[in-house]
Write a protein that holds these residues in place. Structure first.
Motif, PDB file in Angstrom:
ATOM      1  N   GLY B 359       0.769  -1.244   0.000  1.00 27.52           N
ATOM      2  CA  GLY B 359       0.000   0.000   0.000  1.00 27.52           C
ATOM      3  C   GLY B 359       0.801   1.295   0.000  1.00 27.52           C
ATOM      4  O   GLY B 359       0.656   2.119  -0.916  1.00 27.52           O
ATOM      5  N   PRO B 360       1.657   1.498   1.016  1.00 26.20           N
ATOM      6  CA  PRO B 360       2.330   2.798   1.094  1.00 26.20           C
ATOM      7  C   PRO B 360       3.238   3.084  -0.106  1.00 26.20           C
ATOM      8  O   PRO B 360       3.501   4.244  -0.416  1.00 26.20           O
ATOM      9  CB  PRO B 360       3.174   2.680   2.372  1.00 26.20           C
ATOM     10  CG  PRO B 360       2.648   1.519   3.133  1.00 26.20           C
ATOM     11  CD  PRO B 360       2.007   0.607   2.134  1.00 26.20           C
ATOM     12  N   CYS B 361       3.721   2.045  -0.777  1.00 27.60           N
ATOM     13  CA  CYS B 361       4.641   2.250  -1.907  1.00 27.60           C
ATOM     14  C   CYS B 361       3.908   2.607  -3.186  1.00 27.60           C
ATOM     15  O   CYS B 361       4.396   3.402  -3.986  1.00 27.60           O
ATOM     16  CB  CYS B 361       5.471   0.984  -2.110  1.00 27.60           C
ATOM     17  SG  CYS B 361       6.488   0.997  -3.587  1.00 27.60           S
ATOM     18  N   VAL B 362       2.736   2.001  -3.410  1.00 29.59           N
ATOM     19  CA  VAL B 362       2.071   2.136  -4.709  1.00 29.59           C
ATOM     20  C   VAL B 362       0.865   3.060  -4.695  1.00 29.59           C
ATOM     21  O   VAL B 362       0.139   3.145  -5.683  1.00 29.59           O
ATOM     22  CB  VAL B 362       1.651   0.765  -5.294  1.00 29.59           C
ATOM     23  CG1 VAL B 362       2.861  -0.015  -5.728  1.00 29.59           C
ATOM     24  CG2 VAL B 362       0.825  -0.044  -4.302  1.00 29.59           C
ATOM     25  N   GLY B 367      -1.149   5.556   3.651  1.00 30.18           N
ATOM     26  CA  GLY B 367      -0.132   6.600   3.745  1.00 30.18           C
ATOM     27  C   GLY B 367       0.058   7.437   2.504  1.00 30.18           C
ATOM     28  O   GLY B 367       1.195   7.728   2.135  1.00 30.18           O
ATOM     29  N   VAL B 368      -1.048   7.837   1.870  1.00 32.59           N
ATOM     30  CA  VAL B 368      -0.949   8.745   0.724  1.00 32.59           C
ATOM     31  C   VAL B 368      -0.575  10.134   1.253  1.00 32.59           C
ATOM     32  O   VAL B 368      -1.249  10.655   2.140  1.00 32.59           O
ATOM     33  CB  VAL B 368      -2.281   8.792  -0.048  1.00 32.59           C
ATOM     34  CG1 VAL B 368      -2.205   9.785  -1.202  1.00 32.59           C
ATOM     35  CG2 VAL B 368      -2.662   7.402  -0.563  1.00 32.59           C
ATOM     36  N   PRO B 369       0.505  10.735   0.758  1.00 32.09           N
ATOM     37  CA  PRO B 369       0.914  12.051   1.265  1.00 32.09           C
ATOM     38  C   PRO B 369      -0.028  13.168   0.791  1.00 32.09           C
ATOM     39  O   PRO B 369      -0.734  13.004  -0.209  1.00 32.09           O
ATOM     40  CB  PRO B 369       2.313  12.242   0.677  1.00 32.09           C
ATOM     41  CG  PRO B 369       2.429  11.280  -0.460  1.00 32.09           C
ATOM     42  CD  PRO B 369       1.432  10.187  -0.248  1.00 32.09           C
ATOM     43  N   ARG B 386       3.640   8.305  -7.497  1.00 33.80           N
ATOM     44  CA  ARG B 386       3.769   6.895  -7.121  1.00 33.80           C
ATOM     45  C   ARG B 386       3.000   6.568  -5.836  1.00 33.80           C
ATOM     46  O   ARG B 386       2.363   5.536  -5.715  1.00 33.80           O
ATOM     47  CB  ARG B 386       5.253   6.560  -6.954  1.00 33.80           C
ATOM     48  CG  ARG B 386       5.547   5.176  -6.397  1.00 33.80           C
ATOM     49  CD  ARG B 386       5.369   4.104  -7.443  1.00 33.80           C
ATOM     50  NE  ARG B 386       5.694   2.792  -6.914  1.00 33.80           N
ATOM     51  CZ  ARG B 386       5.605   1.673  -7.605  1.00 33.80           C
ATOM     52  NH1 ARG B 386       5.196   1.689  -8.856  1.00 33.80           N
ATOM     53  NH2 ARG B 386       5.917   0.523  -7.075  1.00 33.80           N
ATOM     54  N   MET B 387       3.088   7.460  -4.847  1.00 36.43           N
ATOM     55  CA  MET B 387       2.425   7.173  -3.573  1.00 36.43           C
ATOM     56  C   MET B 387       0.997   7.700  -3.550  1.00 36.43           C
ATOM     57  O   MET B 387       0.369   7.733  -2.484  1.00 36.43           O
ATOM     58  CB  MET B 387       3.238   7.764  -2.413  1.00 36.43           C
ATOM     59  CG  MET B 387       4.585   7.066  -2.234  1.00 36.43           C
ATOM     60  SD  MET B 387       5.556   7.706  -0.846  1.00 36.43           S
ATOM     61  CE  MET B 387       4.640   7.070   0.546  1.00 36.43           C
TER      62      MET B 387
END
Lengths: 167, 419
Positions: B359-362, B367-369, B386-387
């Motif tokens: 999740g946080p990577c893709v 954790g979407v900024p 990406r995030m």
């Protein structure tokens, strides 16, 4: 197969996240829906600028990054006729052929944004009508030509019951 | 004439002695798909007239990219995967089991001399186990699910030799970031890379996985290493269900080129937005404030990575200006990190621990900024968007550097916290 359309120019290393963002592609298999978001992070209005039959023209390493087949499919469903680039990333190149999106390696420095192009895949040439020049096309590997001429890997499999290449 | 590792594996799997440039149809030892790619593969499988898998024991599907599901659209795709696995008899790893590549590494199914394809570009991770493992798309995956075969062009091999030992406070992540900076994002496109040299030999398996994982970020089809005692110890530890035959390159193998690096004075490295090959020494960015720090992913979510982060954090608390997200790469790692007290320490320090997954990577969830935020992450890609937010900036670094940044709220040399 001959296509007439205009060039939409992009730079080097256009990755598959730019082609179709992860935030959309995991949610649906509706490629027409995904197509609306094609190249969105590079140009939010891109989808609305496409006339069916247009071309994406890019620099080197087009399609780098993830293995998502949604990338060539979203481009195809956005009614882009072909992608022209100096070079392609490996997985994207295979995915494009497998799903029937024509990909052409050529010197895209000879094409500017909005140039009018004729791409003839069978004859293997590109004419830049705006500039009045012809471009050399790097031919597809034989195996890929076979898959493309069968209409993609799925129909190749249906037709031959498996892989069928002349060694 | 001698052969490289990939030439040997493709020769073994196709039944004819081949060299770079040949086209082969080869037998596949294992096939993996994840939830971003399997639904399309299932559709292609049906479209090809597929009804049975060539061998259900050689197929696994992993739900990791959006796990647990954040939306109904994703839930329905997950459902289709579960149904497919139930009907065809293949193994399904469900939410919480982990990131597909870590799950494969721990499965005992992947090892030296194997040919593995996965519908995920970071499948090249298993190259560190001396397997030819590569990412494919969904249609290629479907063809292999039916036939057990895949066609390949045998790639030329680039040999990267890493001399010397990595200095303290510098890790395999710094090494691979440095190499990608040198080679560039397409410097190894259509090539296999063999990573060798005493710097590689000295690394743990976990650290080696980080290197092979990122071979794709230089365009490579595979990031291979030879098998040694550490490789075989890994295989033994994960209760391998089969025997493997390690493959070594011949002394007279033909390499397209050999690149040598002395890594003994390498400093911590960072890949700046929005390209993985935009690599600079961390010192150049020291002091830059960050908003979020992420440890996890198929690159750096392993136990060793969590231990390193935990040692840096110590008894301290993270900066009040930072969100710190930790995603162990698998259920096994999660359990072991619990047992060792690592997660307790990290949670007390202020970390939010999320389900093992991608999740946080893709950018799917976890954790979407927000707009314009700066994130430091142990992931392998820092592409714009990406995030999940195209105005955010992603900086890639080692788990030590991410932990140090979580403590101070800015990019910080982890050596400051190493006893």
């Amino acid at each position: 197969m001959q296509f007439n359309g205009k060039a939409h120019k992009f730079g080097d290393d256009v990755n598959t996240d730019y082609i179709i963002s992860g935030k959309y592609k995991f949610k649906t298999l509706n490629m027409d829906e995904l197509a609306k978001h094609v190249m969105e992070d590079l140009d939010p209005e891109f989808y609305n600028k496409i006339t069916p039959g247009d071309f994406i023209v890019a620099g080197k390493n087009f399609g780098c990054g993830s293995s998502r087949e949604q990338a060539p499919l979203a481009i195809k469903h956005a009614r882009i006729a072909a992608v022209l680039a100096k070079s392609f990333a490996r997985i994207f190149y295979r995915n494009a052929i497998n799903t029937g999106l024509p990909v052409v390696e050529c010197d895209t420095d000879l094409i500017d944004h909005q140039d009018k192009l004729v791409v003839d895949l069978a004859a293997g040439f590109i004419t830049n009508k705006t500039k009045g020049i012809q471009l050399q096309v790097k031919p597809l590997p034989k195996v890929m030509l076979k898959i493309l001429s069968d209409g993609g890997l799925a129909s190749h499999f249906r037709k031959h019951g498996g892989f069928s290449f002349d060694k | 004439m001698g052969q490289t590792i990939i030439e040997k594996i493709l020769s073994n799997k196709s039944g004819c002695k081949v060299y770079a440039g040949s086209i082969v149809v080869a037998d596949v030892d294992f096939i993996m798909g994840q939830d971003g790619t399997s639904p399309l593969a299932i559709r292609a499988f049906r479209d090809m007239g597929g009804s049975r898998l060539f061998d259900p024991s050689k197929v696994a599907l992993v739900i990791d990219h959006s796990a647990p599901s954040p939306s109904e659209g994703v839930s329905n795709l997950h459902h289709a995967m579960r149904e497919f696995a139930r009907k065809t008899g293949c193994r399904l790893y469900d939410i919480g089991d982990g990131v597909c590549h870590q799950v494969m590494l721990e499965s005992g199914r992947v090892g030296p001399g194997c040919l593995v394809i996965g519908a995920d570009s970071h499948t090249c991770t298993y190259g560190a186990l001396n397997a030819f493992a590569t990412g494919v798309g969904s249609t290629d995956l479907a063809a292999a699910l039916i036939s057990g075969k895949m066609w390949f062009k045998v790639p030329p091999t680039i040999k990267i030799v890493c001399h010397g030992r990595l200095p303290k406070g510098t890790y395999s992540k710094d090494l691979i970031l440095y190499l990608i900076g040198q080679v560039s994002a397409d410097g190894a496109t259509y090539r296999a890379v063999e990573f060798t040299g005493e710097a590689i030999d000295a690394l743990s398996m976990e650290a080696r996985f980080t290197i092979s994982n990122m071979a794709i970020e230089m365009g490579a089809k595979a990031g291979l290493m030879k098998a040694d005692e550490k490789t075989m110890a890994w295989i033994d530890r994960y209760g391998s269900c089969r025997s493997f035959e390690p493959v070594e390159a011949d002394p007279d193998a033909d390499y397209e080129c050999v690149w040598e690096y002395d890594v003994s004075s390498l400093e911590p490295q960072v890949a700046k937005p929005h390209r993985v090959d935009n690599v600079v020494p961390l010192a150049e960015l020291a002091g830059m404030p960050i908003d979020q720090a992420v440890i996890g992913t198929c690159t750096n979510g392993r136990l060793e990575d969590l231990r390193i982060a935990c040692d840096i954090i110590g008894e301290r608390h993270i900066s009040p200006d930072v969100r710190f997200i930790v995603a162990p790469a698998s259920r096994n790692i999660y359990l072991q990190a619990l047992k060792e007290g690592i997660l307790e320490k990290l949670v007390r320090a202020g970390a939010a621990v999320v389900t093992p997954g991608c999740g946080p990577c893709v950018g799917t969830h976890n954790g979407v900024p927000s707009d314009g935020e700066k994130v430091i992450s142990t992931a392998n890609r820092n592409f714009k968007g990406r995030m999940g937010n195209s105005t955010a900036e992603i900086y890639l670094a080692s788990p030590a550097a991410v932990a140090a940044a979580a403590l101070t709220g800015k990019i910080t040399d982890p050596q400051e916290f190493i006893k």
